[in-house]
Design a protein around this motif. Structure first.
Motif, short mmCIF file in Angstrom:
data_model
loop_
_atom_site.label_atom_id
_atom_site.label_comp_id
_atom_site.label_asym_id
_atom_site.label_seq_id
_atom_site.Cartn_x
_atom_site.Cartn_y
_atom_site.Cartn_z
N ALA A 122 0.84 -1.21 0.00
CA ALA A 122 0.00 0.00 0.00
C ALA A 122 0.88 1.25 0.00
CB ALA A 122 -0.93 -0.01 1.21
N GLN A 123 1.99 1.20 0.73
CA GLN A 123 2.93 2.34 0.72
C GLN A 123 3.44 2.60 -0.70
OE1 GLN A 123 6.25 2.64 3.54
NE2 GLN A 123 5.44 0.85 4.60
N ALA A 124 3.78 1.51 -1.41
CA ALA A 124 4.30 1.64 -2.77
C ALA A 124 3.25 2.26 -3.70
CB ALA A 124 4.74 0.27 -3.30
N LEU A 125 2.02 1.80 -3.59
CA LEU A 125 0.94 2.36 -4.41
C LEU A 125 0.74 3.83 -4.10
CD1 LEU A 125 -2.17 0.01 -4.52
CD2 LEU A 125 -0.67 0.69 -6.40
N ALA A 126 0.69 4.16 -2.82
CA ALA A 126 0.43 5.54 -2.42
C ALA A 126 1.54 6.46 -2.90
CB ALA A 126 0.28 5.62 -0.90
N TYR A 127 2.77 5.93 -2.93
CA TYR A 127 3.90 6.76 -3.36
C TYR A 127 3.90 6.97 -4.87
CZ TYR A 127 8.45 8.94 -3.03
OH TYR A 127 9.46 9.85 -3.07
N GLY A 128 3.31 5.98 -5.56
CA GLY A 128 3.23 6.10 -7.02
C GLY A 128 4.39 5.50 -7.77
N VAL A 129 5.13 4.58 -7.12
CA VAL A 129 6.24 3.94 -7.85
C VAL A 129 5.68 3.09 -8.99
CG1 VAL A 129 7.89 3.93 -5.91
CG2 VAL A 129 6.32 2.00 -6.20
N LYS A 130 6.47 2.93 -10.03
CA LYS A 130 6.06 2.13 -11.19
C LYS A 130 6.51 0.69 -11.07
CE LYS A 130 4.21 5.65 -13.25
NZ LYS A 130 2.76 5.84 -12.94
N VAL A 131 7.52 0.48 -10.23
CA VAL A 131 8.05 -0.87 -10.02
C VAL A 131 8.17 -1.10 -8.52
CG1 VAL A 131 10.01 -2.42 -10.37
CG2 VAL A 131 9.39 -0.77 -12.15
N SER A 132 7.67 -2.22 -8.07
CA SER A 132 7.94 -2.62 -6.68
C SER A 132 8.44 -4.07 -6.72
CB SER A 132 6.70 -2.46 -5.80
OG SER A 132 7.09 -2.62 -4.45
N GLY A 133 8.23 -4.83 -5.67
CA GLY A 133 8.73 -6.20 -5.71
C GLY A 133 8.93 -6.76 -4.33
N CYS A 134 9.93 -7.60 -4.20
CA CYS A 134 10.19 -8.21 -2.89
C CYS A 134 11.69 -8.35 -2.67
CB CYS A 134 9.50 -9.57 -2.78
SG CYS A 134 10.07 -10.77 -3.99
N THR A 135 12.04 -8.49 -1.41
CA THR A 135 13.46 -8.55 -1.01
C THR A 135 13.63 -9.66 0.02
OG1 THR A 135 13.63 -6.14 -1.25
CG2 THR A 135 15.36 -7.24 0.04
N VAL A 136 14.60 -10.53 -0.21
CA VAL A 136 15.04 -11.46 0.83
C VAL A 136 16.36 -10.90 1.37
CG1 VAL A 136 15.66 -13.84 1.44
CG2 VAL A 136 13.99 -13.40 -0.38
N HIS A 137 16.43 -10.74 2.68
CA HIS A 137 17.62 -10.11 3.25
C HIS A 137 17.99 -10.77 4.58
CE1 HIS A 137 15.37 -7.83 6.39
NE2 HIS A 137 14.39 -7.91 5.51
N PHE A 138 19.24 -10.61 4.95
CA PHE A 138 19.64 -11.03 6.29
C PHE A 138 19.04 -10.06 7.30
CE2 PHE A 138 23.35 -13.00 4.04
CZ PHE A 138 23.10 -14.30 4.46
N VAL A 139 18.74 -10.59 8.47
CA VAL A 139 18.16 -9.77 9.52
C VAL A 139 19.28 -9.20 10.36
CG1 VAL A 139 16.74 -9.85 11.62
CG2 VAL A 139 16.02 -11.09 9.56
N ASP A 140 19.25 -7.89 10.55
CA ASP A 140 20.14 -7.27 11.54
C ASP A 140 19.28 -6.61 12.60
OD1 ASP A 140 19.34 -4.83 10.54
OD2 ASP A 140 21.24 -4.37 9.55
N VAL A 150 18.45 -11.45 -2.28
CA VAL A 150 17.76 -11.56 -3.58
C VAL A 150 16.65 -10.51 -3.63
CG1 VAL A 150 16.11 -12.98 -4.89
CG2 VAL A 150 18.17 -14.04 -3.99
N GLN A 151 16.47 -9.91 -4.80
CA GLN A 151 15.29 -9.06 -5.01
C GLN A 151 14.64 -9.45 -6.33
OE1 GLN A 151 17.17 -5.06 -4.54
NE2 GLN A 151 15.72 -4.83 -2.87
N TYR A 177 12.39 -16.57 -2.23
CA TYR A 177 12.87 -17.20 -0.98
C TYR A 177 13.65 -18.49 -1.30
CZ TYR A 177 12.64 -16.34 4.06
OH TYR A 177 12.94 -15.97 5.35
N VAL A 178 13.09 -19.26 -2.21
CA VAL A 178 13.76 -20.51 -2.59
C VAL A 178 15.10 -20.20 -3.28
CG1 VAL A 178 13.58 -22.55 -4.08
CG2 VAL A 178 11.58 -21.79 -2.74
N GLU A 179 15.07 -19.19 -4.14
CA GLU A 179 16.31 -18.79 -4.84
C GLU A 179 17.37 -18.35 -3.84
OE1 GLU A 179 15.40 -15.80 -7.81
OE2 GLU A 179 17.50 -15.17 -7.86
N ALA A 180 16.98 -17.58 -2.86
CA ALA A 180 17.93 -17.08 -1.86
C ALA A 180 18.56 -18.25 -1.09
CB ALA A 180 17.23 -16.14 -0.89
N ARG A 195 27.07 -5.61 1.35
CA ARG A 195 26.84 -6.34 0.11
C ARG A 195 27.06 -7.84 0.29
NH1 ARG A 195 30.24 -3.94 -4.51
NH2 ARG A 195 28.62 -4.86 -5.81
N VAL A 196 26.09 -8.59 -0.19
CA VAL A 196 26.26 -10.04 -0.24
C VAL A 196 26.75 -10.34 -1.66
CG1 VAL A 196 25.17 -12.29 0.05
CG2 VAL A 196 24.30 -10.31 1.33
#
Ligand code: GRF
Length: 199
Positions: A122-140, A150-151, A177-180, A195-196
């Motif tokens: 919803a944040q992405a839509l409200a901001y008006g970005v043309k591309v969004s997606g997903c991110t797998v990341h290490f937790v800090d 992976v994104q 997730y599987v790819e990561a 950077r990974v």
């Protein structure tokens, strides 16, 4: 590769990882599934699959530390190589993160560092970005902030609602997730700063 899953709800990312293992696309084993919510659909699925499934209900604990201690105890017994947060709606304390450096993964439904926190789609839509997606990341110790593994990108359409965009991002989450995990399993990676680097 021994995987622990922490979830709070639907568990579709957990299911995607489990299916990849069942279909031999990922050489891994789910050694425990922990839910902080007794009514999580993902927990029911883990039980159906006869996985080692645990409810550790945070509402039963007076302190965050007490709850985390019990989660850490179950994890220590399960001896995971990686801990996958899959819709786990609890923040981890710095002490928890420090117990598993670069071994806790999270998936977030935006291209970080854009739109951390709740309701990323919803944040992405409200901001008006043309591309969004997903991110797998290490937790800090910061929210949705650790090194990116992976994104995957998803185009935002004119007629998207938060629901339709979320659904298309979710399809990519399951792949990401599987790819990561497959990439981490190669062991041909290292971390340089944020950077990974995969060889
Ligand atoms: C996903 O959108 C994930 O990115 C976010 O929480 C949601 C969990 O979905 N962290 P599910 O429980 O895996 O279906």
């Amino acid at each position: 590769m021994r995987l622990a899953i922490l979830l709070s709800g639907r568990g579709s990312n957990f299911a995607a990882i489990q299916e990849a293992i069942a279909n031999r696309k990922l050489d891994a084993q789910i050694v425990c599934v922990i839910s902080n919510r007794p009514d999580a659909a993902g927990l029911a699925r883990a039980r159906e699959l006869r996985l080692s499934a645990h409810v550790i209900d945070h509402r039963q604990y007076p302190t965050r530390e007490g709850h985390e201690e019990d989660v850490l105890r179950v994890l220590a017994e399960a001896e995971p190589d990686f801990i996958c947060l899959a819709g786990y709606m609890r923040r981890l304390s710095p002490a928890f993160v420090a117990a598993y450096p670069h071994r806790i993964l999270n998936i977030h439904p935006s291209l970080l560092p854009a739109f951390p926190g709740v309701d990323a789609q919803a944040q992405a839509l409200a901001y008006g970005v043309k591309v969004s997606g997903c991110t797998v990341h290490f937790v800090d110790e910061n929210l949705d902030a650790g090194p990116i593994i992976v994104q995957r990108a998803v185009e935002v359409r004119n007629d998207d609602s938060a629901e339709t965009l979320s659904a298309r991002i979710l399809e990519q989450e399951h792949i990401a997730y599987v790819e990561a995990l497959a990439k981490l399993q190669t062991r041909k990676w290292r971390i340089e700063g944020r950077r990974v680097i995969f060889e």
